[in-house]
Design an enzyme around this catalytic site. Structure first.
Site, PDB file in Angstrom:
ATOM      1  N   ASP A 171      31.422 -19.386  68.736  1.00  0.00           N
ATOM      2  CA  ASP A 171      31.057 -20.591  69.470  1.00  0.00           C
ATOM      3  C   ASP A 171      30.551 -20.122  70.829  1.00  0.00           C
ATOM      4  O   ASP A 171      31.325 -19.643  71.658  1.00  0.00           O
ATOM      5  CB  ASP A 171      32.286 -21.493  69.634  1.00  0.00           C
ATOM      6  CG  ASP A 171      31.976 -22.716  70.498  1.00  0.00           C
ATOM      7  OD1 ASP A 171      30.835 -22.858  70.964  1.00  0.00           O
ATOM      8  OD2 ASP A 171      32.906 -23.530  70.704  1.00  0.00           O
ATOM      9  N   LYS A 197      24.813 -27.186  77.845  1.00  0.00           N
ATOM     10  CA  LYS A 197      25.226 -26.371  78.988  1.00  0.00           C
ATOM     11  C   LYS A 197      23.994 -25.650  79.544  1.00  0.00           C
ATOM     12  O   LYS A 197      23.571 -25.911  80.645  1.00  0.00           O
ATOM     13  CB  LYS A 197      26.271 -25.343  78.580  1.00  0.00           C
ATOM     14  CG  LYS A 197      27.375 -25.876  77.685  1.00  0.00           C
ATOM     15  CD  LYS A 197      28.433 -26.651  78.431  1.00  0.00           C
ATOM     16  CE  LYS A 197      29.627 -26.914  77.512  1.00  0.00           C
ATOM     17  NZ  LYS A 197      30.693 -27.657  78.176  1.00  0.00           N
ATOM     18  N   TRP A 227      39.082 -24.768  73.560  1.00  0.00           N
ATOM     19  CA  TRP A 227      38.079 -24.990  72.522  1.00  0.00           C
ATOM     20  C   TRP A 227      38.360 -24.151  71.284  1.00  0.00           C
ATOM     21  O   TRP A 227      38.167 -24.614  70.167  1.00  0.00           O
ATOM     22  CB  TRP A 227      36.675 -24.746  73.064  1.00  0.00           C
ATOM     23  CG  TRP A 227      36.311 -25.760  74.090  1.00  0.00           C
ATOM     24  CD1 TRP A 227      36.194 -25.562  75.427  1.00  0.00           C
ATOM     25  CD2 TRP A 227      36.111 -27.164  73.889  1.00  0.00           C
ATOM     26  NE1 TRP A 227      35.910 -26.744  76.068  1.00  0.00           N
ATOM     27  CE2 TRP A 227      35.851 -27.743  75.148  1.00  0.00           C
ATOM     28  CE3 TRP A 227      36.110 -27.989  72.762  1.00  0.00           C
ATOM     29  CZ2 TRP A 227      35.602 -29.106  75.320  1.00  0.00           C
ATOM     30  CZ3 TRP A 227      35.860 -29.351  72.922  1.00  0.00           C
ATOM     31  CH2 TRP A 227      35.613 -29.895  74.190  1.00  0.00           C
TER      32      TRP A 227
END
Lengths: 361, 361
Positions: free
Chosen positions: B173, B197, B102
């Site tokens: 992030d 999440k 990511w």
């Protein structure tokens, strides 16, 4: 509380059976022991829902094979930027037809990105009471695209014909009248529509786009903004708003089960006929500012003799279980949104209230 | 079907009481006679939910007054573009610390927008098995910002300290470990986190941003991409994903009711201890590739002696009601996601299955 008559401009009423299905299935999707919200977007259960939603859209609108059906996020305001980012190549110009507040915004956002022209506007004193005629448009035959807003929620106007743009692709913001009836998708290069009026919750946007436009789109922009990125990945490049797609699937499946878009159109025409008929019966009391040929089947706007009466109208209607009738804060007056899920019975209830209210004066 | 043990990497398990509340209220929100999904984003009912969600976030994380709490759409992949669009001014450079797939993507998207540097990476043969140490970072004291990924879902690593960046704002992030415990928000210039999440459904992203960074953000970008646009309008510039915000509100309210983030952290530590403990008991059978000090509390990755055994492990676990255990398609192996809503009892069930599986060999 019994279900109200919901005339909201968006987010708006959804078909009760589609919501009831969501409620029933919410804790256990299809016997998997978890909510659709808890499923991976890469798993079989969600994939089936995702592909069913796409295929229902293809079926309802007869989407030709050379068009992508994409799910995007961010609503029309996001598309205002993403359309020119993809389609407005350097050295080119795009034409915008301005018919209300939303097309103004689309134009202003595009202006920050590239060269744009106003190809026609029906604005008079910051108001728009009609759709332009073809001969009023000054279209650039070399434009990258022509942008239009098919239905104008603020001012209650709607296109009942399509501009002739020759070889220039027509790009339409169809957020507020998407799926109100069949359309000929081939007339458009690209269509975008926020889901929250006719087909689902907010947070999801449907894009139908001719494949050559997607493939030829600009490559010098962030990956996530490229239609091509989403097309290549069947709208699963990043995690999509899975519950929104699920609920759109429910709405589309219900639409197919109950007669498809022909039946949707029949009901929508009936509702508009009832409401405009009632307005036209009492021109001394209800004043409809929109030119008859430009009247919207989705958002009906009208005024009463005074703002005082308008306030009373909205308050009394609310007491009888009718909500969402206040006009947009920028325009005032009354606005009745008649999206697909608004029942004919709700409009019958409203017009009988209107007749009684007008009689009392 | 009874509720399964859901170890999905995201979208992921949510607290059952938050989903049950959504189910109960789905057709009639707070006695209004319509679904929250059908409410206008400008109406009082939704506004109350929206503001409650923001205020619960402020409360749970002690967000200082000079930070905005924003709701965005499009997930982390959208932020990969929007962060540099806002913060990477012409003539400046940004530092990226690469700790997994990511952060690679965040870096690649920023590279398309401006000048970026890799300020550190722990990549070895396309794998990342640890978090870097401060002395391995080569930070530019003039960088516009330093970007990091606090938890790496693919490789199962997590930062347990924060890089010292001096006056350079730290942008994180936090999609996969947001709200797993308290954090000191002041250490960050900007935090972004996809909801899917730890706190809600996909389609919504929370951004916490220092006000001076938002105010000083680039103005030459599309309006909808500017944090300042959303900050000025309390995240209601355009129609937000209303149901996603509603469900996040449910999750946050449930979190507060059940002891807040201290209790969340206690449970998360207990779950990780159980699982890593079991892995470490049988190093001959379970191979954990991640350096001990970099182990993630959210995503635990490990391998079995053969791919054949891994397949069997996943299939047998599924038959016992445990799902989401396959590693990311790019890495293989087993991955167990232990997000906030995964119950301690589910991990107890899993580790007893693991012990039995390892004994059978």
């Amino acid at each position: 509380m019994p279900r109200v008559h919901n005339f909201n401009a968006g987010p708006a009423a959804l078909p009760l059976p589609a919501l009831e299905r969501a409620q029933r299935e919410l804790l256990d999707h299809d016997g998997t022991g978890m909510s659709i919200i808890e499923h991976s977007h890469r798993g079989k259960a969600f994939e089936a829902v995702h592909n069913e939603a796409i295929s229902l859209l293809r079926q309802l609108l007869d989407v030709p094979d050379d068009y992508h059906v994409l799910f995007q996020y961010g609503g029309a305001s996001h598309q205002f930027a993403v359309v020119p980012l993809n389609l407005l190549h350097a050295g080119r110009s795009a034409d915008y037809i301005i018919t209300g507040g939303w097309s103004e915004k689309a134009y202003q956002e595009a202006e920050r990105i590239g060269t744009v022209r106003v190809a026609g506007t029906t604005e008079v004193d910051k108001r728009y009471t009609r759709i332009p005629r073809q001969e009023e448009l000054t279209l650039d035959p070399n434009a990258a695209y022509v942008h239009m807003t098919t239905n104008n929620t603020l001012f209650g106007t709607q296109w009942h014909w399509l501009p002739e743009t020759g070889d220039v692709p027509l790009v339409a913001d169809m957020s507020s009248d998407f799926l109100w009836r069949r359309i000929d998708v081939r007339r458009f290069g690209l269509i975008y529509a926020g889901a929250q009026k006719n087909i689902g919750p907010s947070g999801l946007t449907v894009v139908l786009a001719r494949k050559d436009l997607v493939d030829g789109g600009r490559k010098d922009i962030p990956t996530i903004f490229r239609y091509a990125t989403h097309a290549t990945n069947n709208s699963l490049y990043n995690t999509p708003p899975t519950f929104a797609i699920y609920l759109v699937r429910n709405v589309l499946a219900y639409t197919v089960e109950t007669g498809g878009l022909d039946e949707v159109e029949r009901r929508n025409r009936r509702k508009a006929e009832l409401l405009y008929g009632t307005i036209d019966e009492r021109p001394d009391f209800f004043r409809a500012p929109v030119e008859a040929a430009s009247r919207s089947f989705m958002n009906v706007v009208f005024r009463l003799p005074s703002e005082e009466l308008e306030k009373r109208f909205i308050a009394e209607a609310a007491r009888e279980g009718m909500v969402g009738l206040a006009g947009h804060r920028s325009t005032g007056g009354i606005r009745v949104s008649l999206y697909n899920a608004v029942e004919v019975a709700s409009v019958e209830f409203l017009v009988s209230f209107m007749r009684a209210f007008a009689s009392r004066g």
